[in-house]
Design a protein around this motif. Structure first.
Motif, short mmCIF file in Angstrom:
data_model
loop_
_atom_site.label_atom_id
_atom_site.label_comp_id
_atom_site.label_asym_id
_atom_site.label_seq_id
_atom_site.Cartn_x
_atom_site.Cartn_y
_atom_site.Cartn_z
N VAL A 8 0.83 -1.20 0.00
CA VAL A 8 0.00 0.00 0.00
C VAL A 8 0.87 1.25 0.00
CG1 VAL A 8 -1.83 1.26 1.20
CG2 VAL A 8 -1.77 -1.26 1.29
N GLY A 9 0.54 2.18 -0.90
CA GLY A 9 1.15 3.50 -0.89
C GLY A 9 0.16 4.51 -0.32
N LEU A 10 0.58 5.24 0.70
CA LEU A 10 -0.29 6.19 1.39
C LEU A 10 0.15 7.61 1.07
CD1 LEU A 10 -2.42 7.02 3.54
CD2 LEU A 10 -0.67 6.59 5.28
N VAL A 11 -0.74 8.38 0.46
CA VAL A 11 -0.45 9.78 0.14
C VAL A 11 -1.02 10.68 1.23
CG1 VAL A 11 -0.63 11.61 -1.58
CG2 VAL A 11 -0.60 9.21 -2.32
N GLY A 12 -0.14 11.29 1.99
CA GLY A 12 -0.57 12.18 3.07
C GLY A 12 -0.36 11.53 4.43
N TYR A 13 0.29 12.27 5.33
CA TYR A 13 0.51 11.76 6.68
C TYR A 13 0.15 12.84 7.72
CZ TYR A 13 2.38 8.10 9.69
OH TYR A 13 2.51 7.07 10.59
N GLY A 14 -0.93 13.57 7.40
CA GLY A 14 -1.49 14.50 8.36
C GLY A 14 -2.48 13.79 9.25
N LEU A 15 -3.56 14.49 9.62
CA LEU A 15 -4.56 13.92 10.51
C LEU A 15 -5.12 12.60 9.97
CD1 LEU A 15 -6.49 14.15 12.98
CD2 LEU A 15 -8.04 15.40 11.47
N ASP A 34 3.68 0.14 2.56
CA ASP A 34 4.96 0.11 1.86
C ASP A 34 5.60 1.49 1.75
OD1 ASP A 34 6.41 0.49 -0.97
OD2 ASP A 34 6.66 -1.61 -0.40
N THR A 35 4.78 2.51 1.40
CA THR A 35 5.32 3.83 1.12
C THR A 35 4.40 4.91 1.68
OG1 THR A 35 6.26 2.98 -0.96
CG2 THR A 35 6.14 5.38 -0.71
N VAL A 36 5.00 5.94 2.24
CA VAL A 36 4.26 7.11 2.72
C VAL A 36 4.76 8.33 1.97
CG1 VAL A 36 3.88 8.68 4.67
CG2 VAL A 36 3.73 6.20 5.01
N ILE A 73 -3.28 2.31 -3.77
CA ILE A 73 -2.96 3.68 -3.36
C ILE A 73 -4.07 4.19 -2.46
CG2 ILE A 73 -2.62 6.06 -4.14
CD1 ILE A 73 -0.34 4.22 -4.89
N VAL A 74 -3.71 4.80 -1.35
CA VAL A 74 -4.65 5.44 -0.44
C VAL A 74 -4.41 6.94 -0.48
CG1 VAL A 74 -5.42 5.67 1.94
CG2 VAL A 74 -4.81 3.41 1.04
N VAL A 75 -5.45 7.70 -0.80
CA VAL A 75 -5.35 9.15 -0.90
C VAL A 75 -5.93 9.76 0.38
CG1 VAL A 75 -6.02 11.20 -2.20
CG2 VAL A 75 -5.52 9.06 -3.41
N ALA A 76 -5.03 10.28 1.22
CA ALA A 76 -5.43 10.88 2.49
C ALA A 76 -4.88 12.29 2.59
CB ALA A 76 -4.94 10.03 3.66
N SER A 77 -4.73 12.94 1.47
CA SER A 77 -4.20 14.30 1.37
C SER A 77 -5.37 15.29 1.38
CB SER A 77 -3.37 14.42 0.10
OG SER A 77 -4.03 13.82 -1.00
N PRO A 78 -5.11 16.62 1.33
CA PRO A 78 -6.21 17.59 1.37
C PRO A 78 -7.26 17.36 0.29
CG PRO A 78 -4.14 18.69 1.80
CD PRO A 78 -3.79 17.27 1.45
N ASN A 79 -8.49 17.77 0.59
CA ASN A 79 -9.64 17.46 -0.26
C ASN A 79 -9.44 17.84 -1.73
OD1 ASN A 79 -10.96 16.53 2.00
ND2 ASN A 79 -12.30 18.31 2.23
#
Length: 355
Positions: A8-15, A34-36, A73-79
């Motif tokens: 899993v690649g995670l985009v965004g490591y804020g809240l 796997d990746t942040v 891919i997980v998109v957890a960045s700003p809206n």
């Protein structure tokens, strides 16, 4: 689930990324973080400390350069980045999970859904509060018919934050897709649709109450469902006295539940899913009954079903391996965005909007 975990690649490591997605991915059998992606040095250090050995990159481009090494891919960045990043991921041949709201408009959500279908890829939306303890409890009561015919649904996601915190979530720039209507409103509208189905009419009131605030911080939305149920939904950062999380009235009984699901607080404290995860003490159980207020002892206590955020990513892992359905589709999210867009129009024009 056995075999090599899906990477899993995670985009965004804020809240959203650090508090919800990373811990839940890490707790899910069959998935491996796997990746942040984060450009903030302190967040890079935090991710490395919490997930030793994880790859850290500063930009989404660096992530997509390694697309053939990833499975999700997980998109957890700003809206405002949700649509472009999800589009890039799908065009790179990668399944995607997108935090809510998936897009700023229902049309964009449906375009993403069409692209995912065309590519034969999973596109799922992180509506984690479908797995809140109180919501699971209420859903069970309704499915068992313990309230009779549901007539009115009141849902409150209220906070007392008299000073704005700033940041993109409270920005007045429409491009940021900020404000409580789209933030907490995405949760309460989604829950109402899951429980009571399609909506035919939407009325809303949105206000900016706090000095210095730029976007809505006190919002009310009234929905008329096709089946006749009326939902009254409140999201606010200006509530000095919090109301019940749920108050549901039916032809035979009503259910009232105070307090918020404990999972977010547990994650904030650094706890991770395990035995007794999502459990709530008896003192916070809701009550079901008729003819008397639960605050004066009316009705009987209903044990709260444990919350289960881990179930979302377990379902994603199953869907990716062909062992189950997509837990939350983009088309379901688009239906909620139809309501949110109608609410924004209703509040702006002071009209009731028919869908």
């Amino acid at each position: 689930m056995t075999g090599t975990p899906l990477r899993v690649g995670l985009v965004g490591y804020g809240l959203a990324g650090s508090l919800f997605h990373a811990p839940l991915i890490g707790a899910t059998e069959g998935l491996a973080l796997d990746t942040v992606v984060t450009s903030y040095p302190e967040r890079q250090q935090q991710a490395q400390a919490e997930f030793p050995g994880v790859h850290i990159v500063s930009t989404p481009d660096e992530l997509f350069d390694r697309a053939d090494e990833l499975d999700l891919i997980v998109v957890a960045s700003p809206n405002k980045t949700h649509v472009p990043l999800a589009t890039t991921a799908l065009e790179a041949g990668l399944p995607v999970v997108v935090d809510k709201p998936v897009a700023g408009t229902a049309a964009e959500a449906r375009e993403l859904a069409a692209l995912a279908e065309e590519r034969g890829l999973l596109l799922s939306v992180f509506q984690n509060r479908r797995w809140d303890s109180d919501f699971l409890t209420l859903r069970g009561l309704l499915e068992k018919g313990e309230l009779g015919d549901a007539w009115r649904f009141e849902s409150r996601f209220e906070r007392w934050r008299p000073q704005p915190k700033g940041g993109w979530r409270e920005s007045g720039d429409p491009a940021e897709i900020g404000g409580l209507l789209y933030d907490l409103g995405s949760h309460v509208v989604d829950q109402a649709l899951v429980l009571f189905g399609p909506v035919t009419e939407v009325y809303a009131e949105t206000d900016i109450r706090r000095p210095g605030a730029e976007t809505d911080d006190d919002t009310f939305v009234a929905l008329t469902h096709a089946n006749g149920v009326r939902s009254h939904l409140y999201v606010s950062a200006t509530t000095a006295q919090l109301g019940p999380r749920f108050r549901v009235l039916g032809s035979q009984a009503g259910f009232v539940k105070y307090g918020l699901d404990p999972q977010e607080a547990a994650l904030r404290e650094g706890l991770r899913p395990g035995p007794s995860w999502g459990a709530e003490p008896e003192s916070l159980w809701g009550r079901i009954g008729s003819g008397e207020s639960p605050l004066t002892g009316g009705g009987r206590p209903v044990p709260t079903v444990p919350g289960d955020y881990p179930a979302y990513y377990a379902a994603v892992a199953a869907a990716l391996t062909g062992a189950g359905p997509n837990p939350v589709t983009a088309l379901e999210a688009a239906a909620a965005l139809d309501v949110l867009e109608a609410a924004r129009r209703s509040a702006r024009d002071k009209v009731t909007v028919t869908l």
